[in-house]
Enzyme design. Structure first.
Site, PDB file in Angstrom:
ATOM      1  N   SER A 117       8.134 -53.722 -44.196  1.00 32.23           N
ATOM      2  CA  SER A 117       6.801 -53.083 -44.137  1.00 32.23           C
ATOM      3  C   SER A 117       6.141 -53.352 -42.778  1.00 32.23           C
ATOM      4  CB  SER A 117       5.916 -53.605 -45.262  1.00 32.23           C
ATOM      5  OG  SER A 117       6.476 -53.231 -46.504  1.00 32.23           O
ATOM      6  N   GLU A 148      16.048 -51.252 -44.621  1.00 33.02           N
ATOM      7  CA  GLU A 148      15.805 -50.077 -43.767  1.00 33.02           C
ATOM      8  C   GLU A 148      14.472 -50.187 -43.016  1.00 33.02           C
ATOM      9  OE1 GLU A 148      17.348 -46.385 -44.919  1.00 33.02           O
ATOM     10  OE2 GLU A 148      18.810 -47.252 -46.294  1.00 33.02           O
ATOM     11  N   PRO A 183      23.751 -60.992 -38.102  1.00 33.34           N
ATOM     12  CA  PRO A 183      23.083 -62.272 -38.351  1.00 33.34           C
ATOM     13  C   PRO A 183      21.888 -62.480 -37.418  1.00 33.34           C
ATOM     14  CG  PRO A 183      25.465 -62.565 -38.369  1.00 33.34           C
ATOM     15  CD  PRO A 183      25.223 -61.133 -38.002  1.00 33.34           C
ATOM     16  N   ARG A 228      14.858 -43.902 -44.490  1.00 32.09           N
ATOM     17  CA  ARG A 228      13.578 -44.423 -45.011  1.00 32.09           C
ATOM     18  C   ARG A 228      12.965 -43.445 -46.011  1.00 32.09           C
ATOM     19  NH1 ARG A 228      12.140 -46.956 -39.024  1.00 32.09           N
ATOM     20  NH2 ARG A 228      13.493 -48.770 -39.326  1.00 32.09           N
ATOM     21  N   SER A 287      15.193 -57.246 -37.962  1.00 31.58           N
ATOM     22  CA  SER A 287      14.101 -56.367 -37.517  1.00 31.58           C
ATOM     23  C   SER A 287      14.288 -55.991 -36.057  1.00 31.58           C
ATOM     24  CB  SER A 287      12.747 -57.069 -37.703  1.00 31.58           C
ATOM     25  OG  SER A 287      12.454 -57.153 -39.078  1.00 31.58           O
ATOM     26  N   GLN A 329     -10.163 -50.362 -72.072  1.00 35.04           N
ATOM     27  CA  GLN A 329     -10.461 -49.796 -70.750  1.00 35.04           C
ATOM     28  C   GLN A 329      -9.763 -50.588 -69.630  1.00 35.04           C
ATOM     29  OE1 GLN A 329     -14.533 -49.782 -69.127  1.00 35.04           O
ATOM     30  NE2 GLN A 329     -14.332 -47.548 -69.023  1.00 35.04           N
ATOM     31  N   ASP A 384      15.348 -42.738 -39.913  1.00 31.08           N
ATOM     32  CA  ASP A 384      14.230 -41.856 -40.290  1.00 31.08           C
ATOM     33  C   ASP A 384      14.536 -41.183 -41.628  1.00 31.08           C
ATOM     34  OD1 ASP A 384      12.740 -42.417 -38.050  1.00 31.08           O
ATOM     35  OD2 ASP A 384      13.308 -40.607 -36.956  1.00 31.08           O
ATOM     36  N   LEU A 440       2.816 -55.376 -70.273  1.00 27.40           N
ATOM     37  CA  LEU A 440       3.743 -55.760 -71.350  1.00 27.40           C
ATOM     38  C   LEU A 440       3.650 -57.252 -71.682  1.00 27.40           C
ATOM     39  CD1 LEU A 440       5.017 -52.909 -70.543  1.00 27.40           C
ATOM     40  CD2 LEU A 440       7.158 -53.867 -71.378  1.00 27.40           C
ATOM     41  N   PHE A 451      26.651 -47.946 -43.716  1.00 22.75           N
ATOM     42  CA  PHE A 451      25.980 -48.010 -42.413  1.00 22.75           C
ATOM     43  C   PHE A 451      25.894 -49.468 -41.995  1.00 22.75           C
ATOM     44  CE2 PHE A 451      21.715 -48.209 -40.259  1.00 22.75           C
ATOM     45  CZ  PHE A 451      21.913 -47.264 -39.259  1.00 22.75           C
TER      46      PHE A 451
HETATM   47  N1  CAA Z   1      14.734 -41.563 -33.469  1.00 23.18           N
HETATM   48  C1  CAA Z   1      15.413 -41.421 -32.285  1.00 23.18           C
HETATM   49  N2  CAA Z   1      15.230 -42.279 -31.238  1.00 23.18           N
HETATM   50  C2  CAA Z   1      14.355 -43.287 -31.390  1.00 23.18           C
HETATM   51  C3  CAA Z   1      13.626 -43.471 -32.590  1.00 23.18           C
HETATM   52  C4  CAA Z   1      13.848 -42.556 -33.645  1.00 23.18           C
HETATM   53  N3  CAA Z   1      13.197 -42.690 -34.803  1.00 23.18           N
HETATM   54  N4  CAA Z   1      12.823 -44.553 -32.441  1.00 23.18           N
HETATM   55  C5  CAA Z   1      13.023 -45.018 -31.200  1.00 23.18           C
HETATM   56  N5  CAA Z   1      13.953 -44.256 -30.582  1.00 23.18           N
HETATM   57  C6  CAA Z   1      14.463 -44.432 -29.202  1.00 23.18           C
HETATM   58  C7  CAA Z   1      13.308 -44.547 -28.226  1.00 23.18           C
HETATM   59  O1  CAA Z   1      12.886 -43.278 -27.774  1.00 23.18           O
HETATM   60  C8  CAA Z   1      13.919 -45.373 -27.115  1.00 23.18           C
HETATM   61  O2  CAA Z   1      14.718 -44.540 -26.280  1.00 23.18           O
HETATM   62  P1  CAA Z   1      14.494 -44.510 -24.688  1.00 23.18           P
HETATM   63  O3  CAA Z   1      14.755 -45.926 -24.253  1.00 23.18           O
HETATM   64  O4  CAA Z   1      15.496 -43.527 -24.199  1.00 23.18           O
HETATM   65  O5  CAA Z   1      13.068 -44.095 -24.505  1.00 23.18           O
HETATM   66  C9  CAA Z   1      14.899 -46.302 -27.838  1.00 23.18           C
HETATM   67  O6  CAA Z   1      15.160 -45.694 -29.107  1.00 23.18           O
HETATM   68  C10 CAA Z   1      14.302 -47.679 -28.044  1.00 23.18           C
HETATM   69  O7  CAA Z   1      13.086 -47.528 -28.758  1.00 23.18           O
HETATM   70  P2  CAA Z   1      12.011 -48.706 -28.864  1.00 23.18           P
HETATM   71  O8  CAA Z   1      11.694 -49.196 -27.485  1.00 23.18           O
HETATM   72  O9  CAA Z   1      10.884 -48.222 -29.728  1.00 23.18           O
HETATM   73  O10 CAA Z   1      12.882 -49.832 -29.595  1.00 23.18           O
HETATM   74  P3  CAA Z   1      12.506 -51.331 -29.984  1.00 23.18           P
HETATM   75  O11 CAA Z   1      13.606 -52.209 -29.537  1.00 23.18           O
HETATM   76  O12 CAA Z   1      11.103 -51.650 -29.590  1.00 23.18           O
HETATM   77  O13 CAA Z   1      12.637 -51.345 -31.586  1.00 23.18           O
HETATM   78  C11 CAA Z   1      12.053 -50.976 -33.845  1.00 23.18           C
HETATM   79  C12 CAA Z   1      12.087 -50.472 -32.390  1.00 23.18           C
HETATM   80  C13 CAA Z   1      11.170 -50.001 -34.532  1.00 23.18           C
HETATM   81  C14 CAA Z   1      11.498 -52.374 -34.036  1.00 23.18           C
HETATM   82  C15 CAA Z   1      13.515 -50.946 -34.382  1.00 23.18           C
HETATM   83  O14 CAA Z   1      14.264 -51.972 -33.846  1.00 23.18           O
HETATM   84  C16 CAA Z   1      13.592 -50.968 -35.875  1.00 23.18           C
HETATM   85  O15 CAA Z   1      13.377 -49.957 -36.538  1.00 23.18           O
HETATM   86  N6  CAA Z   1      13.949 -52.158 -36.471  1.00 23.18           N
HETATM   87  C17 CAA Z   1      14.231 -52.234 -37.888  1.00 23.18           C
HETATM   88  C18 CAA Z   1      15.697 -52.054 -38.120  1.00 23.18           C
HETATM   89  C19 CAA Z   1      16.021 -51.622 -39.508  1.00 23.18           C
HETATM   90  O16 CAA Z   1      15.370 -50.787 -40.086  1.00 23.18           O
HETATM   91  N7  CAA Z   1      17.116 -52.167 -40.049  1.00 23.18           N
HETATM   92  C20 CAA Z   1      17.595 -51.802 -41.318  1.00 23.18           C
HETATM   93  C21 CAA Z   1      19.101 -51.752 -41.306  1.00 23.18           C
HETATM   94  S1  CAA Z   1      19.901 -50.786 -42.548  1.00 23.18           S
HETATM   95  C22 CAA Z   1      19.794 -51.620 -44.007  1.00 23.18           C
HETATM   96  O17 CAA Z   1      18.755 -52.028 -44.356  1.00 23.18           O
HETATM   97  C23 CAA Z   1      21.012 -51.894 -44.825  1.00 23.18           C
HETATM   98  C24 CAA Z   1      21.416 -50.844 -45.786  1.00 23.18           C
HETATM   99  O18 CAA Z   1      22.602 -50.570 -45.896  1.00 23.18           O
HETATM  100  C25 CAA Z   1      20.427 -50.186 -46.662  1.00 23.18           C
END
Ligand code: CAA
Length: 386
Positions: free
Chosen positions: A366, A363, A128, A243, A132, A279, A240, A338, A123
């Protein structure tokens, strides 16, 4: 409400636990030390159906529920958290969005090989300049006939080298901001896609993490997932589910650290008493167990909501933040119990402490989880009080 595991859940736990002890435990410390990917074990997990745990059987998956998925990731991560994240990413961040948003043709071409253990998924969202703030995407995909031409750089891609099928968030229309993002399925080896050298990480060192550069990389338009403009929603809904996997990984790390501490307090004597008789130690164990059990309940609540087809964004964020902070504190306490030995590589708890840290970061940190929880809570309040 029945909180009892089904016979199938018990069987999944036993199957994965036995696999982890037999196939992952030998060499886990060496793989961590030398950054070696558990390739053979991951492939074997694919053959056993663990690359598509909750994907329906008609698409090559095991057709199990999300609690089975959480159990599998927990049991893997208890022994080898690197294997846990690799399996979580392919299930949640690659197979799940194709199941949810893919066309029948995309499901036949990509989901079946993913879920049946033939192609490993990855994914690509982070960049860069977009961590977040995931909406700040700068990778572009411009239409050219029957292709998109992709240019840009993705960062911190789990399974960057070992993955076969990548879900890549791109900008198809920069003028529209977040509504100009799209999601493309890109195959490993597509000309113009370059896997950069591996990141050298504090923990989960058996999983490979790479930056990926796209330079005039041509992707067929048939590989667009969903519609143009849906990219951000697809990425966030995939997260979703992702996480949930990371919460299960964190729980596994915590459970593994607790079990190592329990074993140790039954062997180690100080002041003529076993550690378990003090304890001060008992209170630590009590807190560790309580937090793990509470995290597991939060996790299963999100899994049940997902399987009922309800939105589980808030629940999965709560599970992730709680389980990851539990993993950090339990691993820390295990090292403390430990003592000097816990600080050495002779025991697994120092690795647990290093592995736990990333679950508070990837992902969604916190801090991001708390933003998501608060936004959903306030929206629920507004709905019932307007
Ligand atoms: N499911 C579906 N749609 C969603 C959603 C969800 N969970 N959450 C938000 N949306 C939609 C909203 O409804 C909105 O749509 P509309 O404009 O049509 O209403 C749109 O997405 C934008 O939503 P927000 O205004 O809430 O978006 P935002 O810009 O304020 O950002 C945020 C929200 C929560 C900060 C988000 O940017 C976020 O989660 N950031 C963290 C990113 C992250 O987790 N990155 C990890 C990358 S993967 C990784 O770690 C590497 C790996 O390989 C393991």
């Amino acid at each position: 409400m029945d909180l009892k595991y089904t016979e199938e859940h018990e069987l999944i736990r036993k199957t994965v636990r036995d696999f982890a002890i037999e196939k992952l435990l030998p060499g886990v410390a060496e793989r961590d030390r030398d950054m070696i990917h558990p390739t053979a074990q991951i492939r074997e997990l694919g053959e056993l159906g663990f690359w598509g745990v909750f994907i329906p059987e008609q698409y090559g998956g095991a057709g199990l529920d999300s609690i089975s998925y959480c159990i599998a990731i927990e049991e893997l991560s208890k022994v080898d958290a690197s294997a846990g994240v690799i399996i979580s990413v392919t299930n949640s961040l690659a197979a799940y969005p194709i199941l949810t948003f893919g066309t029948e043709e995309q499901k036949q071409k990509y989901l079946i090989p993913l879920a049946s253990g033939k192609k490993l998924g990855a994914f690509c969202l982070t960049e860069p300049g977009a961590g977040s703030d995931a909406a700040a995407q700068s990778t572009v995909a411009l239409r050219d006939g029957d292709y998109y031409v992709v240019n840009g750089t993705k960062h911190f891609v789990t399974s960057g080298k070992h993955g076969d099928v990548f879900l890549v968030t791109v900008m198809t229309d920069k003028t529209k901001g977040v509504r100009g993002t799209s999601s493309l399925i890109i195959e490993q080896g597509t000309p113009g896609m370059k896997i950069e050298p591996p990141e050298h990480k504090m923990g989960i060192r058996g999983s490979d993490t790479h930056a990926i550069t796209f330079e005039d990389c041509k992707v067929p338009i048939s590989n667009l997932l969903g519609k143009e403009g849906d990219g951000f929603k697809i990425a966030l809904s995939a997260l979703d589910s992702g996480r949930m996997g990371i919460a299960a990984q964190a729980l596994g790390i915590a459970q593994g650290a607790l079990e190592a501490a329990l074993q140790y307090v039954h062997q180690r004597k100080q002041f003529d008493k076993l550690l378990k008789e003090f304890q001060a130690i008992q209170f630590k164990l009590a807190d560790m167990e309580t937090h793990i059990q509470a995290g597991r309940l939060l996790l299963y609540q999100s899994a049940l909501k997902k399987d009922r087809g309800e939105r589980f964004t808030k629940e999965t964020a709560m599970a992730k933040v709680y389980c990851s902070e539990t993993a950090m504190s339990v691993a820390n306490q295990a090292v403390q119990i430990l003592g000097g030995y816990g600080y050495t590589t002779e025991y697994p708890v120092e690795r647990a402490m290093r592995d736990a840290k990333i679950t508070e970061i990837y992902e969604g940190t916190s801090e991001i989880q708390r933003m998501v929880i608060a936004a959903n809570l306030l929206a629920e309040w507004a709905k019932t009080h307007s």
